[in-house]
Design a protein around this motif. Structure first.
Motif, PDB file in Angstrom:
ATOM      1  N   LEU A 104      -6.214  -2.176   9.488  1.00 15.26           N
ATOM      2  CA  LEU A 104      -5.835  -1.152   9.783  1.00 15.26           C
ATOM      3  C   LEU A 104      -4.509  -1.183   8.905  1.00 15.26           C
ATOM      4  CD1 LEU A 104      -5.892   0.070  12.854  1.00 15.26           C
ATOM      5  CD2 LEU A 104      -7.572   0.193  11.865  1.00 15.26           C
ATOM      6  N   VAL A 105      -4.395  -0.314   8.050  1.00 13.97           N
ATOM      7  CA  VAL A 105      -3.499   0.108   6.820  1.00 13.97           C
ATOM      8  C   VAL A 105      -2.184   0.388   7.797  1.00 13.97           C
ATOM      9  CG1 VAL A 105      -2.644   1.580   5.323  1.00 13.97           C
ATOM     10  CG2 VAL A 105      -5.107   0.916   5.564  1.00 13.97           C
ATOM     11  N   GLN A 106      -1.213  -0.139   7.125  1.00 14.23           N
ATOM     12  CA  GLN A 106      -0.318   0.062   8.555  1.00 14.23           C
ATOM     13  C   GLN A 106       1.036   1.040   6.940  1.00 14.23           C
ATOM     14  OE1 GLN A 106       1.203  -1.471  10.919  1.00 14.23           O
ATOM     15  NE2 GLN A 106      -2.016  -2.206  10.276  1.00 14.23           N
ATOM     16  N   MET A 127       0.945  -1.655  -0.352  1.00 12.70           N
ATOM     17  CA  MET A 127      -0.026   0.022  -0.208  1.00 12.70           C
ATOM     18  C   MET A 127       1.011   1.496  -0.007  1.00 12.70           C
ATOM     19  SD  MET A 127      -3.121   0.941   0.472  1.00 12.70           S
ATOM     20  CE  MET A 127      -4.055  -0.111   1.182  1.00 12.70           C
ATOM     21  N   THR A 128       0.421   1.945  -0.587  1.00 10.92           N
ATOM     22  CA  THR A 128       1.612   3.371  -1.128  1.00 10.92           C
ATOM     23  C   THR A 128      -0.007   4.860  -0.604  1.00 10.92           C
ATOM     24  OG1 THR A 128       0.496   3.852  -3.170  1.00 10.92           O
ATOM     25  CG2 THR A 128       2.351   2.691  -3.202  1.00 10.92           C
ATOM     26  N   ASP A 129       0.945   6.082  -0.003  1.00 14.78           N
ATOM     27  CA  ASP A 129       0.164   6.669   0.123  1.00 14.78           C
ATOM     28  C   ASP A 129      -1.189   6.874  -0.820  1.00 14.78           C
ATOM     29  OD1 ASP A 129       1.472   6.658   3.057  1.00 14.78           O
ATOM     30  OD2 ASP A 129       2.403   8.903   1.881  1.00 14.78           O
ATOM     31  N   HIS A 180      -2.469   5.470  -3.123  1.00 19.49           N
ATOM     32  CA  HIS A 180      -3.008   4.047  -3.450  1.00 19.49           C
ATOM     33  C   HIS A 180      -4.286   4.252  -2.094  1.00 19.49           C
ATOM     34  CE1 HIS A 180      -4.185  -0.437  -4.457  1.00 19.49           C
ATOM     35  NE2 HIS A 180      -5.156   0.366  -5.084  1.00 19.49           N
ATOM     36  N   ALA A 181      -3.686   4.346  -1.291  1.00 16.15           N
ATOM     37  CA  ALA A 181      -4.490   4.196  -0.157  1.00 16.15           C
ATOM     38  C   ALA A 181      -5.533   5.599  -0.432  1.00 16.15           C
ATOM     39  CB  ALA A 181      -3.447   4.850   1.107  1.00 16.15           C
ATOM     40  N   ARG A 182      -5.427   7.032  -0.668  1.00 15.34           N
ATOM     41  CA  ARG A 182      -6.545   7.509  -0.852  1.00 15.34           C
ATOM     42  C   ARG A 182      -7.279   7.260  -1.925  1.00 15.34           C
ATOM     43  NH1 ARG A 182      -1.332  10.605  -1.005  1.00 15.34           N
ATOM     44  NH2 ARG A 182      -0.619  11.652   1.074  1.00 15.34           N
ATOM     45  N   GLN A 183      -6.803   6.847  -3.069  1.00 14.79           N
ATOM     46  CA  GLN A 183      -7.073   6.534  -4.071  1.00 14.79           C
ATOM     47  C   GLN A 183      -8.628   5.458  -3.271  1.00 14.79           C
ATOM     48  OE1 GLN A 183      -5.499   4.821  -7.055  1.00 14.79           O
ATOM     49  NE2 GLN A 183      -7.774   3.822  -7.899  1.00 14.79           N
ATOM     50  N   ILE A 184      -8.160   4.448  -2.395  1.00 17.53           N
ATOM     51  CA  ILE A 184      -9.202   3.396  -2.417  1.00 17.53           C
ATOM     52  C   ILE A 184      -9.969   4.239  -1.664  1.00 17.53           C
ATOM     53  CG2 ILE A 184      -9.660   1.656  -0.770  1.00 17.53           C
ATOM     54  CD1 ILE A 184      -6.893   0.420  -2.139  1.00 17.53           C
ATOM     55  N   ILE A 185      -9.144   4.599  -0.342  1.00 15.45           N
ATOM     56  CA  ILE A 185     -11.002   5.630   0.423  1.00 15.45           C
ATOM     57  C   ILE A 185     -12.003   6.781  -0.230  1.00 15.45           C
ATOM     58  CG2 ILE A 185     -11.202   7.140   2.052  1.00 15.45           C
ATOM     59  CD1 ILE A 185     -10.163   4.655   3.327  1.00 15.45           C
ATOM     60  N   ARG A 186     -11.280   7.374  -0.853  1.00 14.65           N
ATOM     61  CA  ARG A 186     -12.015   8.159  -1.533  1.00 14.65           C
ATOM     62  C   ARG A 186     -13.391   7.351  -2.968  1.00 14.65           C
ATOM     63  NH1 ARG A 186      -7.262  10.516  -3.817  1.00 14.65           N
ATOM     64  NH2 ARG A 186      -6.683  12.792  -2.764  1.00 14.65           N
ATOM     65  N   GLU A 187     -13.080   6.306  -3.386  1.00 11.62           N
ATOM     66  CA  GLU A 187     -13.506   5.419  -3.937  1.00 11.62           C
ATOM     67  C   GLU A 187     -14.593   4.314  -3.731  1.00 11.62           C
ATOM     68  OE1 GLU A 187     -11.297   1.862  -5.524  1.00 11.62           O
ATOM     69  OE2 GLU A 187     -10.223   3.094  -6.994  1.00 11.62           O
ATOM     70  N   VAL A 188     -14.118   4.188  -1.539  1.00 14.34           N
ATOM     71  CA  VAL A 188     -15.252   4.056  -0.483  1.00 14.34           C
ATOM     72  C   VAL A 188     -16.197   5.066  -0.421  1.00 14.34           C
ATOM     73  CG1 VAL A 188     -15.112   3.364   1.491  1.00 14.34           C
ATOM     74  CG2 VAL A 188     -13.258   2.472   0.545  1.00 14.34           C
ATOM     75  N   LEU A 189     -15.775   6.139   0.041  1.00 13.30           N
ATOM     76  CA  LEU A 189     -16.828   7.546   0.678  1.00 13.30           C
ATOM     77  C   LEU A 189     -17.642   7.479  -0.843  1.00 13.30           C
ATOM     78  CD1 LEU A 189     -13.754   9.708   2.144  1.00 13.30           C
ATOM     79  CD2 LEU A 189     -15.396   8.544   2.826  1.00 13.30           C
TER      80      LEU A 189
END
Length: 153
Positions: free
Chosen positions: A151-153, A88-90, A92-101
């Motif tokens: 949780l994301v590491q 997980m990159t920063d 990619h983490a942001r992208q996934i959270i945006r997709e979830v929201l």
């Protein structure tokens, strides 16, 4: 049909509406019932007259389909998260959270639209009861998903 029903007895603890911990065996039975006979569970907990049922069930089917379609987007984002967990990159983490929201916002819009349609075919109290039943089912699913994801590491 029971007016107290399985949802009131089983899902209320899952949604945190009663004091004390939910019985794991009861929750396991409820999860199985949701997977195998969600419509039957709703029917058991939503007493309808024959005329109400005739108007409600087609609306229920369309609503269930639209909410499930929106929920599949949430599920895809979760799969992306699980797939990328080790790398997980920063970004990619942001992208996934945006997709979830975004997907959760779509789910909320679908639920609102469904409630509006249900409120046109059922009296207010029964429409509210249906909404509560669906909320309890969704709360259990959200809990299960949250508990399963590290949780994301």
């Amino acid at each position: 049909m029971q007016s107290g029903g399985a949802i009131a007895q089983q899902a209320a603890p899952a949604a945190g509406t009663t004091a004390g911990a939910a019985d794991p065996a009861t929750l396991a039975k409820l999860r199985e019932r949701i997977r195998n006979d969600r419509k039957g569970l709703v029917a058991q907990n939503l007493p309808l007259t024959e005329a109400e049922a005739k108007a409600f069930w087609p609306v229920y089917e369309r609503c269930h389909e639209s909410i499930e379609a929106a929920q599949r987007r949430v599920n895809r984002a979760v799969v992306d998260y699980v797939s990328a967990e080790g790398q997980m990159t920063d970004a990619h983490a942001r992208q996934i959270i945006r997709e979830v929201l975004d997907a959760e916002a779509d789910t909320t819009r679908a639920r609102k639209s469904c409630f509006d349609r249900v409120a046109k075919v059922l009296p207010g109290k029964k429409a509210a009861r249906y909404f509560q039943i669906e909320n309890k089912i969704a709360a259990l699913a959200r809990f299960d998903a949250a508990a399963a994801l590290p949780l994301v590491q």
